[in-house]
Design a protein around this motif. Structure first.
Motif, PDB file in Angstrom:
ATOM      1  N   ARG A 125     -21.952 -56.274   2.166  1.00 52.33           N
ATOM      2  CA  ARG A 125     -20.852 -56.792   1.234  1.00 52.33           C
ATOM      3  C   ARG A 125     -21.143 -56.350  -0.295  1.00 52.33           C
ATOM      4  NH1 ARG A 125     -15.908 -59.669   1.673  1.00 52.33           N
ATOM      5  NH2 ARG A 125     -15.094 -60.139  -0.402  1.00 52.33           N
ATOM      6  N   ILE A 126     -22.653 -56.751  -0.663  1.00 54.65           N
ATOM      7  CA  ILE A 126     -23.050 -56.301  -2.119  1.00 54.65           C
ATOM      8  C   ILE A 126     -22.962 -54.913  -2.413  1.00 54.65           C
ATOM      9  CG2 ILE A 126     -25.139 -56.462  -3.647  1.00 54.65           C
ATOM     10  CD1 ILE A 126     -25.781 -59.096  -2.086  1.00 54.65           C
ATOM     11  N   ALA A 127     -23.521 -54.081  -1.389  1.00 54.83           N
ATOM     12  CA  ALA A 127     -23.523 -52.490  -1.635  1.00 54.83           C
ATOM     13  C   ALA A 127     -22.209 -52.146  -1.768  1.00 54.83           C
ATOM     14  CB  ALA A 127     -24.321 -51.948  -0.325  1.00 54.83           C
ATOM     15  N   SER A 128     -21.176 -52.597  -1.046  1.00 56.80           N
ATOM     16  CA  SER A 128     -19.709 -52.037  -1.280  1.00 56.80           C
ATOM     17  C   SER A 128     -19.076 -52.627  -2.473  1.00 56.80           C
ATOM     18  CB  SER A 128     -18.932 -52.396   0.261  1.00 56.80           C
ATOM     19  OG  SER A 128     -18.860 -53.796  -0.104  1.00 56.80           O
ATOM     20  N   GLU A 129     -19.799 -53.343  -3.184  1.00 56.56           N
ATOM     21  CA  GLU A 129     -18.980 -53.941  -4.497  1.00 56.56           C
ATOM     22  C   GLU A 129     -19.738 -53.701  -5.511  1.00 56.56           C
ATOM     23  OE1 GLU A 129     -16.320 -55.531  -4.582  1.00 56.56           O
ATOM     24  OE2 GLU A 129     -15.598 -56.065  -2.820  1.00 56.56           O
ATOM     25  N   THR A 130     -21.057 -53.061  -5.667  1.00 59.53           N
ATOM     26  CA  THR A 130     -21.978 -52.906  -6.473  1.00 59.53           C
ATOM     27  C   THR A 130     -22.488 -51.327  -6.520  1.00 59.53           C
ATOM     28  OG1 THR A 130     -24.041 -53.669  -5.694  1.00 59.53           O
ATOM     29  CG2 THR A 130     -22.487 -55.355  -6.732  1.00 59.53           C
ATOM     30  N   ASN A 131     -23.392 -51.173  -7.490  1.00 60.15           N
ATOM     31  CA  ASN A 131     -23.888 -50.176  -7.670  1.00 60.15           C
ATOM     32  C   ASN A 131     -25.267 -49.886  -6.655  1.00 60.15           C
ATOM     33  OD1 ASN A 131     -24.875 -51.966  -9.769  1.00 60.15           O
ATOM     34  ND2 ASN A 131     -26.796 -50.475  -9.824  1.00 60.15           N
ATOM     35  N   LEU A 132     -25.652 -51.091  -5.896  1.00 59.20           N
ATOM     36  CA  LEU A 132     -26.867 -51.293  -5.295  1.00 59.20           C
ATOM     37  C   LEU A 132     -26.606 -50.599  -3.871  1.00 59.20           C
ATOM     38  CD1 LEU A 132     -27.802 -55.080  -6.124  1.00 59.20           C
ATOM     39  CD2 LEU A 132     -28.708 -52.752  -7.171  1.00 59.20           C
ATOM     40  N   GLU A 133     -27.765 -49.857  -3.294  1.00 63.54           N
ATOM     41  CA  GLU A 133     -27.653 -49.339  -2.079  1.00 63.54           C
ATOM     42  C   GLU A 133     -28.140 -50.394  -0.795  1.00 63.54           C
ATOM     43  OE1 GLU A 133     -26.151 -46.362  -1.389  1.00 63.54           O
ATOM     44  OE2 GLU A 133     -25.851 -45.766  -3.577  1.00 63.54           O
ATOM     45  N   GLU A 134     -27.678 -50.155   0.205  1.00 65.70           N
ATOM     46  CA  GLU A 134     -28.021 -51.263   1.411  1.00 65.70           C
ATOM     47  C   GLU A 134     -29.472 -51.246   1.654  1.00 65.70           C
ATOM     48  OE1 GLU A 134     -26.086 -51.679   5.009  1.00 65.70           O
ATOM     49  OE2 GLU A 134     -24.224 -50.663   4.407  1.00 65.70           O
ATOM     50  N   GLU A 135     -30.030 -49.787   1.567  1.00 63.41           N
ATOM     51  CA  GLU A 135     -31.551 -49.410   1.912  1.00 63.41           C
ATOM     52  C   GLU A 135     -32.271 -50.180   0.720  1.00 63.41           C
ATOM     53  OE1 GLU A 135     -34.484 -45.715   2.281  1.00 63.41           O
ATOM     54  OE2 GLU A 135     -32.449 -45.301   2.077  1.00 63.41           O
ATOM     55  N   GLU A 136     -31.903 -50.424  -0.577  1.00 68.83           N
ATOM     56  CA  GLU A 136     -32.887 -50.874  -1.289  1.00 68.83           C
ATOM     57  C   GLU A 136     -32.754 -52.509  -1.215  1.00 68.83           C
ATOM     58  OE1 GLU A 136     -31.796 -50.515  -5.542  1.00 68.83           O
ATOM     59  OE2 GLU A 136     -29.785 -49.959  -5.179  1.00 68.83           O
ATOM     60  N   LEU A 137     -31.522 -52.906  -1.159  1.00 67.67           N
ATOM     61  CA  LEU A 137     -31.476 -54.389  -0.888  1.00 67.67           C
ATOM     62  C   LEU A 137     -32.255 -54.731   0.351  1.00 67.67           C
ATOM     63  CD1 LEU A 137     -27.668 -54.723  -1.639  1.00 67.67           C
ATOM     64  CD2 LEU A 137     -29.312 -55.966  -2.811  1.00 67.67           C
ATOM     65  N   THR A 138     -32.061 -54.116   1.563  1.00 66.25           N
ATOM     66  CA  THR A 138     -32.881 -54.459   2.552  1.00 66.25           C
ATOM     67  C   THR A 138     -34.387 -54.554   2.672  1.00 66.25           C
ATOM     68  OG1 THR A 138     -31.120 -53.479   4.273  1.00 66.25           O
ATOM     69  CG2 THR A 138     -33.152 -53.820   5.050  1.00 66.25           C
ATOM     70  N   GLU A 139     -34.940 -53.506   1.737  1.00 65.53           N
ATOM     71  CA  GLU A 139     -36.333 -53.419   1.550  1.00 65.53           C
ATOM     72  C   GLU A 139     -36.709 -54.316   0.690  1.00 65.53           C
ATOM     73  OE1 GLU A 139     -39.304 -50.156  -0.894  1.00 65.53           O
ATOM     74  OE2 GLU A 139     -37.297 -49.452  -0.083  1.00 65.53           O
ATOM     75  N   LYS A 140     -35.726 -54.854  -0.420  1.00 65.17           N
ATOM     76  CA  LYS A 140     -36.339 -55.836  -1.433  1.00 65.17           C
ATOM     77  C   LYS A 140     -36.407 -57.171  -0.671  1.00 65.17           C
ATOM     78  CE  LYS A 140     -37.592 -56.256  -5.498  1.00 65.17           C
ATOM     79  NZ  LYS A 140     -39.019 -55.400  -5.933  1.00 65.17           N
TER      80      LYS A 140
END
Length: 340
Positions: A125-140
């Protein structure tokens, strides 16, 4: 009679001292000090956060009194912005100022995370609404060095989130809510920590620090309630069932924990599903699962902290949408047969 008189005098003295303290906290810090104090209230601040900022700037004497006073008077509509306050202002005057302020600027980014979602769904959801990518969120959210740093900064985070059997270390801690940012692009740490701060505030506001359960256990219970309940009344009653089962050492056997253990949503939990060995599967273990199974909202957290007092050990959600609570297994089985 002397003892009774001493008790009465002690209670009266304590009441007077408390009354004097509260009235003093509501009044000006220094009614003769009109020097301007510049105070900045950030966007997204809660009454708890605002009270802390005001106390740090010396314009109020007690942030807790501010929070309870705001709640007592049902005050809302505080605006983010820069304020010129003085120590000679009482709480009512400060509250009026905070409600008349101007928001810095319009939000460039706004989106909502619904209650009860698994962390992988929150990331999507965050990745679809922001400039952030799923991969970087998952990694973090799986970065042990970053998680260790967060543990040192957030009281609610404990070393248990680093257990290798925990599926997502921050599951349960990413608070479901609306998020507003003045920037069009945000940093991954900014997003994660905004959500953690919301969870920390909700736990504090609801008295989690005085609970017999740890923060991790509170969020785990709240996540089960979130997965099971359909309304606030059910939340409190289901919380009571969980409390009753934990107290007598009875397995929780909650279906949402089975789905989470499998990592798959089921339309109906079958016996074969419950036989799956996992520290999340409450049909397989006694007590609470190893961690939260979703990200619960405030109503479920409040229910976890305030379970309804009753003797129910079972409940059944019928296809009609009604839920039936029972004290014994025989009553439960009859309800299942009758309403299935």
């Amino acid at each position: 009679m002397i003892c009774l008189l001493l008790i009465i005098l002690g209670v009266a003295g304590g009441a007077y001292a408390g009354y004097h303290y509260v009235t003093g906290a509501i009044g000006p810090v220094d009614e003769n000090d009109d020097e301007i104090v510049h105070v900045t209230i950030p966007i997204g601040s809660t009454s708890t956060g605002i009270g802390r900022i005001l106390e740090e700037n010396g314009v109020i004497s007690d942030s807790s009194i501010f929070r309870y006073y705001v709640r007592f008077k049902n005050e809302t509509g505080f605006q983010a912005g820069d304020y010129e306050l003085t120590k000679s202002m009482n709480l009512d005057q400060i509250i009026d100022e905070l409600k008349e302020g101007t928001i810095y600027q319009e939000y460039q980014l706004s989106f909502t995370i619904p209650e009860g979602r698994w962390l992988e769904d929150v990331i999507t959801r965050i990745a679809s609404e922001t400039n952030l990518e799923e991969e970087e969120l998952t990694e973090k959210v799986n970065d042990e060095e970053y998680l260790t740093e967060l543990i040192s900064r957030f009281e609610m985070l404990e070393d248990v989130i680093l257990d290798e059997e925990i599926r997502w270390p921050l599951e349960g801690y990413m608070f479901p809510s609306r998020y507003d940012f003045v920037e069009e692009e945000i940093e991954v740490e900014q997003m994660i920590e905004s959500m953690l701060r919301r969870t920390a505030t909700v736990l504090t506001d609801n008295g989690a620090g005085s609970s017999d359960y740890s923060y991790h256990e509170i969020l785990t219970i709240a996540s089960i309630i979130e997965g099971e309940a359909r309304n606030d009344e059910e939340r409190l009653r289901i919380s009571g069932v969980i409390e009753n089962r934990l107290r007598i050492g009875m397995p929780l056997q909650m279906d949402p924990t089975v789905a989470y253990a499998h990592g798959e949503h089921f339309s109906r939990t079958l016996i074969e599903h419950t036989e799956f060995a996992s520290p999340y599967n409450t049909y397989h273990i006694n007590g609470l699962p190893i961690g939260p199974i979703n990200n619960p909202g405030e109503a479920s957290i409040r229910a976890a902290l305030n379970p309804e007092d009753h003797k129910y050990l079972y409940f059944y959600h019928a296809p009609s949408g009604n839920v039936y609570f029972s004290e014994t297994l025989d009553e439960h089985n009859r309800a299942v047969q009758q309403y299935r």
